[in-house]
Design an enzyme around this catalytic site. Sequence first.
Site, PDB file in Angstrom:
ATOM      1  N   ASN A  11       0.915  -1.151   0.000  1.00 44.59           N
ATOM      2  CA  ASN A  11       0.000   0.000   0.000  1.00 44.59           C
ATOM      3  C   ASN A  11       0.954   1.200   0.000  1.00 44.59           C
ATOM      4  O   ASN A  11       1.712   1.389   0.956  1.00 44.59           O
ATOM      5  CB  ASN A  11      -0.822  -0.031   1.295  1.00 44.59           C
ATOM      6  CG  ASN A  11      -2.204   0.586   1.225  1.00 44.59           C
ATOM      7  OD1 ASN A  11      -2.845   0.697   2.254  1.00 44.59           O
ATOM      8  ND2 ASN A  11      -2.686   0.979   0.060  1.00 44.59           N
ATOM      9  N   ASN A  63      -6.959  10.133   0.099  1.00 48.31           N
ATOM     10  CA  ASN A  63      -7.014   9.021  -0.826  1.00 48.31           C
ATOM     11  C   ASN A  63      -6.475   9.459  -2.192  1.00 48.31           C
ATOM     12  O   ASN A  63      -6.326  10.654  -2.461  1.00 48.31           O
ATOM     13  CB  ASN A  63      -8.463   8.537  -0.973  1.00 48.31           C
ATOM     14  CG  ASN A  63      -8.876   7.612   0.158  1.00 48.31           C
ATOM     15  OD1 ASN A  63      -8.154   6.685   0.515  1.00 48.31           O
ATOM     16  ND2 ASN A  63     -10.053   7.865   0.725  1.00 48.31           N
ATOM     17  N   CYS A  72      -6.252   5.478   7.792  1.00 52.27           N
ATOM     18  CA  CYS A  72      -5.514   4.563   6.934  1.00 52.27           C
ATOM     19  C   CYS A  72      -4.469   3.852   7.791  1.00 52.27           C
ATOM     20  O   CYS A  72      -3.539   4.487   8.307  1.00 52.27           O
ATOM     21  CB  CYS A  72      -4.844   5.355   5.813  1.00 52.27           C
ATOM     22  SG  CYS A  72      -3.841   4.338   4.742  1.00 52.27           S
ATOM     23  N   GLY A  73      -4.629   2.539   7.952  1.00 48.43           N
ATOM     24  CA  GLY A  73      -3.750   1.776   8.847  1.00 48.43           C
ATOM     25  C   GLY A  73      -2.344   1.605   8.289  1.00 48.43           C
ATOM     26  O   GLY A  73      -1.348   1.784   9.009  1.00 48.43           O
ATOM     27  N   ASN A 168     -15.348   0.430   2.156  1.00 47.87           N
ATOM     28  CA  ASN A 168     -14.328  -0.446   1.596  1.00 47.87           C
ATOM     29  C   ASN A 168     -14.858  -1.871   1.668  1.00 47.87           C
ATOM     30  O   ASN A 168     -15.702  -2.183   2.527  1.00 47.87           O
ATOM     31  CB  ASN A 168     -13.035  -0.317   2.397  1.00 47.87           C
ATOM     32  CG  ASN A 168     -12.481   1.103   2.391  1.00 47.87           C
ATOM     33  OD1 ASN A 168     -11.880   1.541   1.429  1.00 47.87           O
ATOM     34  ND2 ASN A 168     -12.716   1.845   3.477  1.00 47.87           N
ATOM     35  N   GLU A 186     -10.634  -0.760  -2.360  1.00 47.96           N
ATOM     36  CA  GLU A 186     -10.578   0.454  -1.541  1.00 47.96           C
ATOM     37  C   GLU A 186     -11.354   1.618  -2.132  1.00 47.96           C
ATOM     38  O   GLU A 186     -11.096   2.050  -3.261  1.00 47.96           O
ATOM     39  CB  GLU A 186      -9.119   0.893  -1.350  1.00 47.96           C
ATOM     40  CG  GLU A 186      -8.553   0.448  -0.034  1.00 47.96           C
ATOM     41  CD  GLU A 186      -7.246   1.140   0.287  1.00 47.96           C
ATOM     42  OE1 GLU A 186      -7.211   2.383   0.373  1.00 47.96           O
ATOM     43  OE2 GLU A 186      -6.255   0.420   0.438  1.00 47.96           O
ATOM     44  N   ARG A 187     -12.245   2.103  -1.308  1.00 48.26           N
ATOM     45  CA  ARG A 187     -12.931   3.363  -1.596  1.00 48.26           C
ATOM     46  C   ARG A 187     -11.878   4.483  -1.681  1.00 48.26           C
ATOM     47  O   ARG A 187     -10.916   4.492  -0.916  1.00 48.26           O
ATOM     48  CB  ARG A 187     -13.881   3.618  -0.419  1.00 48.26           C
ATOM     49  CG  ARG A 187     -14.500   4.973  -0.347  1.00 48.26           C
ATOM     50  CD  ARG A 187     -15.357   5.108   0.880  1.00 48.26           C
ATOM     51  NE  ARG A 187     -14.588   5.479   2.072  1.00 48.26           N
ATOM     52  CZ  ARG A 187     -15.098   6.026   3.155  1.00 48.26           C
ATOM     53  NH1 ARG A 187     -16.400   6.237   3.239  1.00 48.26           N
ATOM     54  NH2 ARG A 187     -14.356   6.319   4.197  1.00 48.26           N
ATOM     55  N   CYS A 196      -4.615  -3.356   2.736  1.00 49.37           N
ATOM     56  CA  CYS A 196      -5.330  -2.258   3.385  1.00 49.37           C
ATOM     57  C   CYS A 196      -5.330  -2.511   4.889  1.00 49.37           C
ATOM     58  O   CYS A 196      -5.884  -3.508   5.354  1.00 49.37           O
ATOM     59  CB  CYS A 196      -6.760  -2.189   2.844  1.00 49.37           C
ATOM     60  SG  CYS A 196      -7.763  -0.969   3.687  1.00 49.37           S
ATOM     61  N   THR A 198      -6.604  -0.886   7.706  1.00 54.87           N
ATOM     62  CA  THR A 198      -7.860  -0.908   8.468  1.00 54.87           C
ATOM     63  C   THR A 198      -8.726  -2.083   8.002  1.00 54.87           C
ATOM     64  O   THR A 198      -9.507  -2.629   8.782  1.00 54.87           O
ATOM     65  CB  THR A 198      -8.631   0.421   8.295  1.00 54.87           C
ATOM     66  OG1 THR A 198      -8.693   0.754   6.900  1.00 54.87           O
ATOM     67  CG2 THR A 198      -7.971   1.557   9.065  1.00 54.87           C
TER      68      THR A 198
HETATM   69  N1  LIG Z   1      -5.399   1.930   2.764  1.00 52.96           N
HETATM   70  C1  LIG Z   1      -5.956   2.329   4.022  1.00 52.96           C
HETATM   71  C2  LIG Z   1      -7.421   2.531   4.037  1.00 52.96           C
HETATM   72  C3  LIG Z   1      -7.755   3.879   3.583  1.00 52.96           C
HETATM   73  C4  LIG Z   1      -9.198   4.123   3.771  1.00 52.96           C
HETATM   74  C5  LIG Z   1      -9.809   4.681   2.574  1.00 52.96           C
HETATM   75  N2  LIG Z   1      -9.816   3.789   1.448  1.00 52.96           N
HETATM   76  C6  LIG Z   1     -11.150   5.237   2.952  1.00 52.96           C
HETATM   77  O1  LIG Z   1     -12.071   4.474   3.241  1.00 52.96           O
HETATM   78  O2  LIG Z   1     -11.243   6.469   3.015  1.00 52.96           O
HETATM   79  C7  LIG Z   1      -5.515   1.445   5.131  1.00 52.96           C
HETATM   80  O3  LIG Z   1      -4.420   0.900   5.062  1.00 52.96           O
HETATM   81  O4  LIG Z   1      -6.213   1.320   6.130  1.00 52.96           O
END
Ligand SMILES: N[C@H](CCC[C@H](N)C(=O)O)C(=O)O
Length: 257
Positions: A11, A63, A72-73, A168, A186-187, A196, A198
């Site tokens: 990511n 994003n 974003c984790g 998501n 991913e949204r 991802c 989270t």
């Molecule tokens: N890539 C991110 C998630 C981003 C969240 C994003 N896609 C949203 O819902 O705004 C993660 O590692 O958690």
Amino acid sequence: MNFFKYQGTGNDFILIDDRDGQFPATDQAYVERLCHRRFGIGADGLILLQNDPDYDFKMVYFNADGAEGSMCGNGGRCIVRFAHDLGLFERETRFLAVDGEHTAVVLGDDISLKMTNVTGIGDRDGLTFLNTGSPHVVQFIDDLESFDVVAEGRAIRYSSTFQPGGTNANFAQVIDDHTVFVRTYERGVEDETYSCGTGVTAVALVAHQQLTMPDPVSIQTIGGNLRVSFSPESDGRFTAIHLIGPAKRVYEGVLTI
Ligand SMILES: N[C@H](CCC[C@H](N)C(=O)O)C(=O)O
């Protein structure tokens, strides 16, 4: 202006030291262009490291579509590595993100990031849904390798159930009694990403609740391996959630657009 490129289990993010507040954060089209893989640097998101009077730093996450996202984790683990590379702390840090306070520890190549508490796992029109800092649907399926994550994920992301914000969508396959393989739509990127943070956190909690998988849960993603540890509470909440895995600097450069 200088930028840095980091990745956490594939990511990938543009990181900018914005402690002087000079980055044009309200210019959504500009952030989108920087994240574009043909016209820009290319990334799943862009993260600003800003000053905060009460914390080591503040994380502001966008994003790839240029809009400010929810938590974003993997980006959280990357900004912790960035702050460590900048010399902002030695081993443990405390920072502010869109979903509140986070703490993190550097463990060699790994960053252990404490995630926000989760209030519970719910059901939305037959889909398992929870918020781990960002909204996530979790679905277990049998043959994840050949599954059409983009088509199925997009259908859930835009389904009327989750409007107006969307969600998501994570698809998971059990590998063994403590390991799950996860792929995520991913949204905000509007595509499958390699990992991802989270999202895998959400999958681990659902694997515990629905499949009695013990803490910690090992996660395989296309971009690498993560671990999620947690404390299940008797009222359905989860506390002490940690997302653990690698986060690396890839390169640095100078913005000329
Ligand atoms: N890539 C991110 C998630 C981003 C969240 C994003 N896609 C949203 O819902 O705004 C993660 O590692 O958690």
